[in-house]
Every structure is written in structure tokens, then in C-alpha cells.
Scaffold this motif. Sequence first.
Motif, PDB file in Angstrom:
ATOM      1  N   ALA A   1      -5.795 -10.384   6.937  1.00  0.00           N
ATOM      2  CA  ALA A   1      -5.740 -11.235   5.744  1.00  0.00           C
ATOM      3  C   ALA A   1      -4.816 -12.426   5.983  1.00  0.00           C
ATOM      4  N   ASN A   2      -3.668 -12.184   6.614  1.00  0.00           N
ATOM      5  CA  ASN A   2      -2.734 -13.262   6.926  1.00  0.00           C
ATOM      6  C   ASN A   2      -3.386 -14.302   7.825  1.00  0.00           C
ATOM      7  N   LEU A   3      -4.251 -13.832   8.707  1.00  0.00           N
ATOM      8  CA  LEU A   3      -4.953 -14.719   9.627  1.00  0.00           C
ATOM      9  C   LEU A   3      -5.781 -15.759   8.868  1.00  0.00           C
ATOM     10  N   TYR A   4      -6.262 -15.386   7.682  1.00  0.00           N
ATOM     11  CA  TYR A   4      -7.058 -16.290   6.858  1.00  0.00           C
ATOM     12  C   TYR A   4      -6.211 -16.973   5.783  1.00  0.00           C
ATOM     13  N   GLY A   5      -4.890 -16.811   5.877  1.00  0.00           N
ATOM     14  CA  GLY A   5      -3.995 -17.518   4.959  1.00  0.00           C
ATOM     15  C   GLY A   5      -3.691 -16.794   3.673  1.00  0.00           C
ATOM     16  N   PHE A   6      -3.965 -15.495   3.604  1.00  0.00           N
ATOM     17  CA  PHE A   6      -3.707 -14.727   2.382  1.00  0.00           C
ATOM     18  C   PHE A   6      -2.470 -13.857   2.573  1.00  0.00           C
ATOM     19  N   GLU A   7      -1.522 -13.945   1.633  1.00  0.00           N
ATOM     20  CA  GLU A   7      -0.311 -13.131   1.664  1.00  0.00           C
ATOM     21  C   GLU A   7       0.036 -12.689   0.252  1.00  0.00           C
ATOM     22  N   ASP A   8       0.547 -11.460   0.135  1.00  0.00           N
ATOM     23  CA  ASP A   8       1.021 -10.962  -1.163  1.00  0.00           C
ATOM     24  C   ASP A   8       1.914  -9.760  -0.887  1.00  0.00           C
ATOM     25  N   ILE A   9       3.214  -9.951  -0.977  1.00  0.00           N
ATOM     26  CA  ILE A   9       4.160  -8.899  -0.624  1.00  0.00           C
ATOM     27  C   ILE A   9       4.055  -7.705  -1.562  1.00  0.00           C
ATOM     28  N   VAL A  10       3.744  -7.949  -2.842  1.00  0.00           N
ATOM     29  CA  VAL A  10       3.628  -6.842  -3.798  1.00  0.00           C
ATOM     30  C   VAL A  10       2.438  -5.965  -3.439  1.00  0.00           C
ATOM     31  N   VAL A  11       1.296  -6.599  -3.132  1.00  0.00           N
ATOM     32  CA  VAL A  11       0.106  -5.849  -2.719  1.00  0.00           C
ATOM     33  C   VAL A  11       0.388  -5.074  -1.434  1.00  0.00           C
ATOM     34  N   PHE A  12       1.106  -5.705  -0.504  1.00  0.00           N
ATOM     35  CA  PHE A  12       1.426  -5.044   0.763  1.00  0.00           C
ATOM     36  C   PHE A  12       2.255  -3.787   0.535  1.00  0.00           C
ATOM     37  N   VAL A  13       3.303  -3.897  -0.266  1.00  0.00           N
ATOM     38  CA  VAL A  13       4.177  -2.748  -0.524  1.00  0.00           C
ATOM     39  C   VAL A  13       3.421  -1.644  -1.270  1.00  0.00           C
ATOM     40  N   LEU A  14       2.636  -2.028  -2.271  1.00  0.00           N
ATOM     41  CA  LEU A  14       1.876  -1.027  -3.029  1.00  0.00           C
ATOM     42  C   LEU A  14       0.814  -0.358  -2.170  1.00  0.00           C
ATOM     43  N   ALA A  15       0.187  -1.121  -1.273  1.00  0.00           N
ATOM     44  CA  ALA A  15      -0.812  -0.546  -0.369  1.00  0.00           C
ATOM     45  C   ALA A  15      -0.156   0.470   0.567  1.00  0.00           C
ATOM     46  N   LEU A  16       1.025   0.135   1.082  1.00  0.00           N
ATOM     47  CA  LEU A  16       1.754   1.071   1.939  1.00  0.00           C
ATOM     48  C   LEU A  16       2.121   2.343   1.182  1.00  0.00           C
ATOM     49  N   LEU A  17       2.663   2.182  -0.032  1.00  0.00           N
ATOM     50  CA  LEU A  17       3.069   3.339  -0.829  1.00  0.00           C
ATOM     51  C   LEU A  17       1.874   4.209  -1.192  1.00  0.00           C
TER      52      LEU A  17
ATOM     53  N   LEU B   1      -0.193   4.841  -8.466  1.00  0.00           N
ATOM     54  CA  LEU B   1      -0.101   3.826  -7.412  1.00  0.00           C
ATOM     55  C   LEU B   1      -1.420   3.074  -7.237  1.00  0.00           C
ATOM     56  N   VAL B   2      -2.533   3.793  -7.294  1.00  0.00           N
ATOM     57  CA  VAL B   2      -3.848   3.151  -7.154  1.00  0.00           C
ATOM     58  C   VAL B   2      -4.073   2.154  -8.279  1.00  0.00           C
ATOM     59  N   ILE B   3      -3.772   2.556  -9.504  1.00  0.00           N
ATOM     60  CA  ILE B   3      -3.960   1.665 -10.662  1.00  0.00           C
ATOM     61  C   ILE B   3      -3.070   0.428 -10.530  1.00  0.00           C
ATOM     62  N   ALA B   4      -1.819   0.631 -10.116  1.00  0.00           N
ATOM     63  CA  ALA B   4      -0.906  -0.504  -9.930  1.00  0.00           C
ATOM     64  C   ALA B   4      -1.411  -1.430  -8.826  1.00  0.00           C
ATOM     65  N   LEU B   5      -1.870  -0.862  -7.728  1.00  0.00           N
ATOM     66  CA  LEU B   5      -2.376  -1.669  -6.612  1.00  0.00           C
ATOM     67  C   LEU B   5      -3.592  -2.483  -7.032  1.00  0.00           C
ATOM     68  N   VAL B   6      -4.515  -1.844  -7.721  1.00  0.00           N
ATOM     69  CA  VAL B   6      -5.725  -2.531  -8.172  1.00  0.00           C
ATOM     70  C   VAL B   6      -5.374  -3.655  -9.145  1.00  0.00           C
ATOM     71  N   TYR B   7      -4.425  -3.393 -10.032  1.00  0.00           N
ATOM     72  CA  TYR B   7      -4.041  -4.414 -11.014  1.00  0.00           C
ATOM     73  C   TYR B   7      -3.436  -5.643 -10.335  1.00  0.00           C
ATOM     74  N   PHE B   8      -2.499  -5.422  -9.424  1.00  0.00           N
ATOM     75  CA  PHE B   8      -1.832  -6.556  -8.787  1.00  0.00           C
ATOM     76  C   PHE B   8      -2.744  -7.270  -7.791  1.00  0.00           C
ATOM     77  N   ALA B   9      -3.735  -6.566  -7.246  1.00  0.00           N
ATOM     78  CA  ALA B   9      -4.655  -7.197  -6.302  1.00  0.00           C
ATOM     79  C   ALA B   9      -5.761  -7.971  -7.008  1.00  0.00           C
ATOM     80  N   PHE B  10      -6.280  -7.419  -8.126  1.00  0.00           N
ATOM     81  CA  PHE B  10      -7.468  -8.006  -8.745  1.00  0.00           C
ATOM     82  C   PHE B  10      -7.308  -8.349 -10.220  1.00  0.00           C
ATOM     83  N   GLY B  11      -6.335  -7.722 -10.894  1.00  0.00           N
ATOM     84  CA  GLY B  11      -6.307  -7.848 -12.344  1.00  0.00           C
ATOM     85  C   GLY B  11      -7.451  -7.042 -12.927  1.00  0.00           C
TER      86      GLY B  11
END
Length: 301
Positions: free
Chosen positions: A29-45, A103-113
Motif C-alpha cells: 500500500a505504501n508503494l502506491y502512496g497510501f499510509e494510515d498508522i491507525v489502520v496499521f496498528v489496528l490491523a496488527l492487533l 477489533l474487527v469493527i474498529a478496523l473496518v470503521y477506521f479503514a472504510f467508515g
Amino acid sequence: MNISPWISAARLRTLPLSVSGIVVGTALANLYGFEDIVVFVLALLTTIGFQVTSNFANDYGDGVKGTDNEERIGPKRALQSGSISRQELKEGIIFSIVINFILVIALVYFAFGFDNMMYPLLFLVLGAASIWAAIKYTIGASAYGYHGLGDVFVFLFFGLLAVMGSMVLYTKQLTAMSLLPAIAIGLLSVGVLNLNNLRDYESDKRANKNTLIVFIGFKKGKIYHYILLMGAFISIVAFSLMNLKGWGIFLPLIAFAPIFLHMKRVYTTDRNDQIDPELKKLALSTFLLSVLIYISCNIFL
């Protein structure tokens, strides 16, 4: 409450492997210019949560079925040793599932709304499927780990879904290029499972846990192992050549130095009780590969 048996049951040594796909998907994703630290942390958790649930469930399922007994070569499990009771472990599994859903609900919300419901619904279903896969590996009469299907599910969830799914969390799109590193991480993850099954070959066979190794035997299982690792190597070489923009793109290939040494060790091993030390080596090498891909994509591409 004594927390040390729960830490042991969580099997922390499995966690670096479980997050490898997330690290690679984030790198793409970073390779295409997309970054989101909150999504990254939630995805890891979230991924760590799935892995811990899986480890609790495997401990419970194998313990109840009697697969974990005094003949098992690897480290003692919590239920097997009596450090956690059956009821306590069952409650721990339920608690971890609740945490996973949060965690899934939080990840989905912050990634997509929740404005466009297509992606949220898709990932909520994938999250539920991941929890189901974590539990059904050893629990229940139809546990797929007892019918030679563990390899397929590990490849799908640790490889394709982890890498490509996490990439979509950032980019809302997929690329054909992402398939190659997803295949590599998936094959290496299956390799770790295969080592586990090679190690437990004798005890699994006696306990009627019909892993793929029980079906094909120890010697053919070693050949299968070489195919998995070479398939991962070829996938990363192809990925590097497709993105040839300087020597740095080949940085991930460094991770295959310890993997090839590991292959030599497996080749010279004829006893399943000598396999256990190799699990950590391959798992950490896979994590190293994911980190090197991340560095390569963020610095050299």
C-alpha cells in the motif's frame, strides 16, 4: 489470577509469523502512496488477536481430543499440563473472540467508515471467517486440521487474505502484483505448519489427527517442505524482477539465506524429534522477509 499460563497458552513465538502478511500488505500500500498508522496498528492487533484465539482453540481442541499427551514432542500445552482447566480455557476463547470482534469493527470503521457498506460488510464477513478458521482448526468433530486441510486454510488466511486484504484496507483496490508476495508469505506460513506436523507425525498418527503429513508420510513431507520454500523464493524473485528499479528491490532475498540453511538442516534430519528448533527459525525468517519487503518498498521503490 496467575497470568503466566495464559501467556504460555498464547504462544508468543507464533506472533511474528502471524503479522508478516500485514507488514507486507502495508508495504505494498505504501508503494502506491497510501499510509494510515491507525489502520496499521489496528490491523496488527486484529491479526494478533486471531492468532491468540487460534492458539487457545488449538490447545483446547487437541487437549480434549487427547492429541496432546505425554508422547508429544513440542512444548507442553496449557490444558495438557493442567495449568489451565478446560472451563477456564473455554472462557478464555470466548473472551478472545469478543475482543476480536471489537477489533474487527474498529478496523473496518477506521479503514472504510460506514457510508459505503460494500467494503465494511465484506471485511466483517472476512473477520468472522477468520475467527471461525481460528477455532475450527482443532475444535469439533469436523475440525479441518484433523482432515488434512490445515495447509489450505493457512495459505488462504496467512498468505492471500493477510497480504492482499490488508492492502485493500489502505488502497480500496487490488493489483496483480500483490499476488506474488502474498503467495510467498502463504507458502512460508504453510512451511511452518508443515514443520509442526513433521514434528508431531508419530503422535498425530496415533491420535488419528490426519494432517497432510500423516497422509503422505515423513519423507514425502520433507520433499513437500522443499517445494513450499522454493515456491516462496521463486515468487519473491519474480516480484523483484517485475519491480526492477535498482539493487534495493532484491533486499528481501537476504531473508532466504537462513531459509536455505534451514532447508539443509531439514534435509539432513531423519527424526521428527529434531524438527522443533526449526519452527522458530522459519517463522522468524518469514518475519524478516516481511520487514525487508517493507524497507524495500518504502526506500528503494
